[in-house]
Enzyme design. Structure first.
Site, mmCIF file in Angstrom:
data_model
loop_
_atom_site.group_PDB
_atom_site.id
_atom_site.type_symbol
_atom_site.label_atom_id
_atom_site.label_comp_id
_atom_site.label_asym_id
_atom_site.label_seq_id
_atom_site.Cartn_x
_atom_site.Cartn_y
_atom_site.Cartn_z
ATOM 1 N N ARG A 55 0.798 -1.221 0.000
ATOM 2 C CA ARG A 55 0.000 0.000 0.000
ATOM 3 C C ARG A 55 0.835 1.277 0.000
ATOM 4 N NH1 ARG A 55 -3.096 -3.498 1.539
ATOM 5 N NH2 ARG A 55 -1.236 -4.191 2.605
ATOM 6 N N THR A 56 1.775 1.357 0.937
ATOM 7 C CA THR A 56 2.478 2.632 1.091
ATOM 8 C C THR A 56 3.256 2.935 -0.181
ATOM 9 O OG1 THR A 56 2.606 2.217 3.445
ATOM 10 C CG2 THR A 56 4.034 3.940 2.593
ATOM 11 N N LYS A 84 26.482 -3.734 -1.042
ATOM 12 C CA LYS A 84 27.944 -3.555 -1.034
ATOM 13 C C LYS A 84 28.396 -2.894 0.261
ATOM 14 C CE LYS A 84 27.960 -2.734 -6.030
ATOM 15 N NZ LYS A 84 28.129 -1.683 -7.039
ATOM 16 N N ARG A 105 11.445 3.918 3.610
ATOM 17 C CA ARG A 105 10.966 2.958 4.620
ATOM 18 C C ARG A 105 12.145 2.065 4.980
ATOM 19 N NH1 ARG A 105 5.729 -0.899 4.609
ATOM 20 N NH2 ARG A 105 4.837 1.106 5.168
ATOM 21 N N HIS A 133 4.922 5.984 11.697
ATOM 22 C CA HIS A 133 4.442 5.826 10.316
ATOM 23 C C HIS A 133 3.543 7.031 10.007
ATOM 24 C CE1 HIS A 133 3.239 4.192 6.615
ATOM 25 N NE2 HIS A 133 2.965 2.944 6.958
#
Ligand code: NCD
Length: 363
Positions: A55-56, A84, A105, A133
């Site tokens: 969703r986000t 890396k 995120r 959030h």
């Protein structure tokens, strides 16, 4: 109006006027989307997703595409230089030189704030570990404001994994800015809201009670915010009770009850509840896209209109480092030279990245 933000790290640090303005714009875009076509023509948004998302990430991408902007980024760090050994700070610095907006995120608490310290463009926190959030909170507020008509004088039940559920942390912090809200925290006793969030409520004129029975709490609620167990964040041996919302329980709720869930749902809401008009969670996901359109337009305009607002307001104290192992400042995460910053109250030091309190030296 002079904004107090250049980035969106924590919704609770915005003023009520700023929040109301973001919500008003989101609802206006929802009503007249054609007016905003072309609003981000020539702009690029980068999505740095170090954790899974449906969703986000997709609502951010869809939001930018609907505004005629472009999108770059990764949804799995295994395909990027992160494998890396590149630090979050370096990735943020470089990608911000290719884009006009960063959406991040990550599993580390305080990650978005750390990225914002080095990025050359606005940063949006799309979830930092079990901490916050903020764009989900704006989504929740837009849903309540449009569907219930108010954000104050509400009795709000939050149910499920309140320990690790970042959506509940952000939502409680932000809704406690509004007058007269009362929180009913429904959870397994080992998965209650962290103390620092409860202290946050206690410092406002809102109140909270705790319960381990959804059935007992339900009849008094105006809003029920269900959440899933955050299995990916559980420590070894942790196994919380799952609370399940069923049609039988819904029959004890008010006629005007609003049931929200940030989604994904696992088994905490029976699918038999979905057709109940009080089940707003799918509508809520749709509001999320308009909220993100509003935020993108606002942040891109803010950058033009005022100088940077400081991200850290605390101090570095000799010998004091954050004790939260999930904090982005933990040396294990390779973010060397990230300035430590604490807000001090008496002998307690609150980390400005992850909000975790610790006692001072000598503890
Ligand atoms: C939430 C999250 O990622 O914290 N999902 C979302 O963004 N809508 C809730 C969850 O994963 O349980």
């Amino acid at each position: 109006m002079k904004n107090t933000f250049n980035h969106l790290i924590d919704t609770a640090s915005l003023s009520l006027t700023e929040i109301d303005e973001l919500l008003r714009l989101a609802l206006d875009i929802k009503k007249s989307p054609q007016t905003y076509v072309g609003a981000c023509n020539g702009k690029i948004m980068a999505t740095l997703f170090y954790e899974p998302s449906t969703r986000t990430m997709m609502s951010f991408q869809s939001a930018m595409l609907r505004l005629d902007g472009g999108v770059i980024g990764f949804d799995n760090p295994s395909g990027s230089s992160v494998t890396k050994g590149e630090s979050l700070k370096d990735t943020a610095k470089v990608v911000s030189s290719y884009s006009d907006l960063l959406v991040i995120r990550a599993p580390w608490e305080g990650a978005a704030k750390a990225a914002a310290l080095t990025a050359d463009c606005p940063v949006i926190n799309a979830g930092d570990g079990g901490h916050l959030h903020p764009t989900q909170t704006l989504t929740d507020l837009a849903t309540l404001s449009a569907e219930l008509g108010r954000l104050n004088n509400l009795t709000i039940g939050l149910c499920g994994d309140l320990k690790y559920g970042r959506t509940t942390h952000s939502l409680v912090k932000t809704l406690s800015k509004y007058k007269g809200n009362r929180f009913v925290l429904i959870s397994d006793k080992n998965f209650t809201l962290p103390d620092y969030i409860k202290n946050h409520i206690a410092a406002t004129d809102c109140t909270f009670t705790e319960s381990d029975s959804l059935g007992d709490a339900l009849p008094q609620l105006d809003v029920l915010y269900m959440t899933r167990t955050q299995r990916e964040r559980l420590a070894v041996g942790e196994n919380p009770t799952t609370f399940v919302l069923t049609p039988q329980l819904m029959s004890q709720g008010k006629k005007t009850l609003a049931v929200l869930h940030p989604l994904p749902r696992v088994d905490e809401i029976s699918p038999l509840v979905d057709d109940d008009p009080r089940a707003l969670y799918f509508k809520q996901a749709n509001y999320g896209m308009y909220v993100r359109m509003s935020l993108i337009v606002t942040l891109l305009n803010i950058t033009k209109s005022h100088p940077p607002v400081p991200l850290l307001n605390g101090k570095t104290y000799d010998g004091i480092s954050c004790l939260n192992p999930k904090c982005v400042t933990n040396p294990a995460y390779n973010n060397v030279n990230l300035p430590r910053s604490f807000l001090r109250t008496g002998n307690t030091y609150e980390c400005e990245y992850c909000s975790h309190p610790r006692a001072g030296r000598g503890d």
